[in-house]
Design an enzyme around this catalytic site. Structure first.
Site, short mmCIF file in Angstrom:
data_model
loop_
_atom_site.label_atom_id
_atom_site.label_comp_id
_atom_site.label_asym_id
_atom_site.label_seq_id
_atom_site.Cartn_x
_atom_site.Cartn_y
_atom_site.Cartn_z
N GLY A 215 0.81 -1.20 0.00
CA GLY A 215 0.00 0.00 0.00
C GLY A 215 0.85 1.26 0.00
CB SER A 216 0.07 4.61 1.30
OG SER A 216 -1.12 4.77 0.55
#
Length: 486
Positions: A215-216
């Site tokens: 993810g981020s």
């Protein structure tokens, strides 16, 4: 008469010669086959005839040996077995060994030549020295903080010393007690079957062997690649990115979970975790340079051992532009182990240099005399020093003013990055919560710890799954423990 005696002597000599040849055949040419024969219990009896050496944490044994009174005499015991299982692994008379128990088996079992100044003597006498010890780099307080922070939720924590690569904590949850597998008979077999049938997979070392979409948290790699490539020269400059962002070559619009991301700068995109901006930047960096940057951080690298083997983290090397955009924000086929993401945070904290992680500080003889040391080794430079300094500033801003405020520690400088990774068909699965970070005491020259936390607990309230809400408090507890332990 004398002639018959002479022929009899010749025949006896021939029989003696045949006997000697057969002995040589058994002892030299076929000894390995006989030794490996499952019906031959001699090697197993010899292996467990003496206590096994210990695995140490902070100089204290977290393993032991118990006299079972059985044919295979000494069984392995574990202190705080579930806490240290991802580090020690198991040593079973039925199922063999895993993790440090396997990687350092020769030392622990007393068969390593380095345990004696005269190894040939033990070969001739068919004896062996006492089992040696393996001292780990793990700090007990840091390990306990990580284990308590997860609190039984599915997930993992990896903590490193950025400058050296020492693994300070390695936790996988839920865990298990390796002692239930130590012996022979129905109980270990039943425990083995139950553990392998458990849907929570307690024997899976999630910190080393499981890969997740990061993810981020992967945006740190993308931002570093952009700075190194000169695609971004001013982190505060607007990026002319629409919200939502049309993925190149498609009609698909990429949205943001955060607000205020339209035309945001890269600094704001890292601070507030803007998907649109970082996806566009990844496309501008391009596939070749993004792939090279990911490789420098440790992605797509086979054969990493700590000394147990670590699963390969992946960043695809052949993608369309829309896939590259998604990969640049830690989605599509991008996957990483928690250890890998701790290495990303450690590289930023260490001025861009990536130290190879390792778990065994040294091995010793039973009396403490050294056998081998686990030396620091560099995996190269993940980014330029100037880029690392800028990334440190961006990660500090995430904690002080952005999405990672739950990781702040009074009296310490903390940098971090949140991540909420979608997964499942149509992203229908409960998102994984990520947080990567590093910390140093105010005034200290170097950060003391880099941490990666992932929480995958499917029973959690979906609304609470976020890097800041679920993972950052665990990272904060681990960093506080590491700072206090220095």
């Amino acid at each position: 008469m004398i002639r018959y005696i002479r022929w009899c002597a010749y025949f006896c000599a021939l029989l003696l010669l045949a006997l000697l040849v057969n002995i040589a055949r058994v002892q030299v040419w076929e000894s390995a086959a006989y030794g490996a024969n499952p019906a031959n219990k001699r090697s197993a009896i010899e292996r467990y005839a003496e206590p096994r050496g210990d695995i140490l944490v902070d100089g204290r044994p977290v393993t032991g040996s118990r006299d079972s009174g059985q044919l295979l005499r000494y069984e392995r015991t574990y202190a705080d077995g579930p806490l240290y299982a991802p580090v020690t692994g198991f040593s079973s008379q039925t199922y063999g060994t895993s993790f440090v128990e396997r990687a350092e088996d020769a030392v622990l079992s007393g068969t390593d030549p380095g345990l004696s100044a005269f190894p040939l003597w033990y070969d001739l006498s068919r004896g062996r020295p006492a089992g040696g010890n393996a001292a780990t780099t793990v700090r007990a307080a840091v390990q306990r903080a990580a284990y308590a922070g997860l609190g039984g939720k599915r997930g993992a924590v990896a903590a490193l010393e950025p400058a050296t690569g020492k693994i300070l904590a390695l936790v996988s949850s839920p865990s298990y007690d390796p002692a239930v597998l130590s012996g022979t008979g129905a109980k270990p077999r039943g425990a083995w079957a139950a553990l392998n049938a458990d849907p929570a997979r307690p024997m899976l070392n999630r910190a080393l062997r499981e890969t997740y979409p990061p993810g981020s948290t992967f945006k740190i790699v993308t931002a570093a690649a952009a700075l190194d490539a000169g695609v971004v020269t001013d982190v505060d400059a607007p990026t002319r990115t629409p919200d939502p962002y049309p993925l190149p070559g498609t009609s698909t619009l990429l949205p943001n979970a955060a607000t205020g991301c339209e035309d945001a700068s890269m600094a704001e995109a890292v601070q507030w975790s803007c998907n649109t901006v970082m996806a566009k930047i990844g496309v501008q960096v391009g596939l070749r340079r993004m792939t090279e940057a990911a490789r420098r951080f440790g992605f797509n690298t086979e054969g990493l051992r700590v000394p147990s083997w670590v699963s390969r983290s992946n960043f695809d090397t052949d993608m369309s532009l829309d896939q590259l955009a998604l990969s640049s924000i830690g989605q599509f086929n991008t996957t990483a182990t928690p250890l890998q993401m701790a290495m990303v945070a450690a590289a930023v904290a260490n001025g861009g240099e990536l130290a190879s992680p390792y778990l065994v500080e040294r091995t010793t003889q039973d009396d403490g005399s050294p056998v081998r040391r686990g030396d620091r080794r560099s995996l190269g430079r993940a980014m330029n020093p100037a880029t690392a300094l800028r990334m440190q500033e961006l990660m500090v801003k995430v904690v002080e003013q952005g999405t990672g405020r739950n990781a702040a520690i009074p009296g310490a400088v903390v940098g971090g990055k949140t991540g909420t990774a979608q997964h499942g068909v149509g992203n229908a699965g409960t998102p994984y919560a990520w947080f990567i970070s590093w910390a140093r005491t105010e005034g200290a020259a170097l950060p003391a710890v880099a941490v990666a936390v992932v929480v995958e607990d499917a029973s959690a309230d979906r609304g609470d799954i976020s890097g800041n809400g679920a993972a950052a408090p665990i990272a904060r507890a681990v960093m506080k423990a590491a700072l206090a332990a220095r």
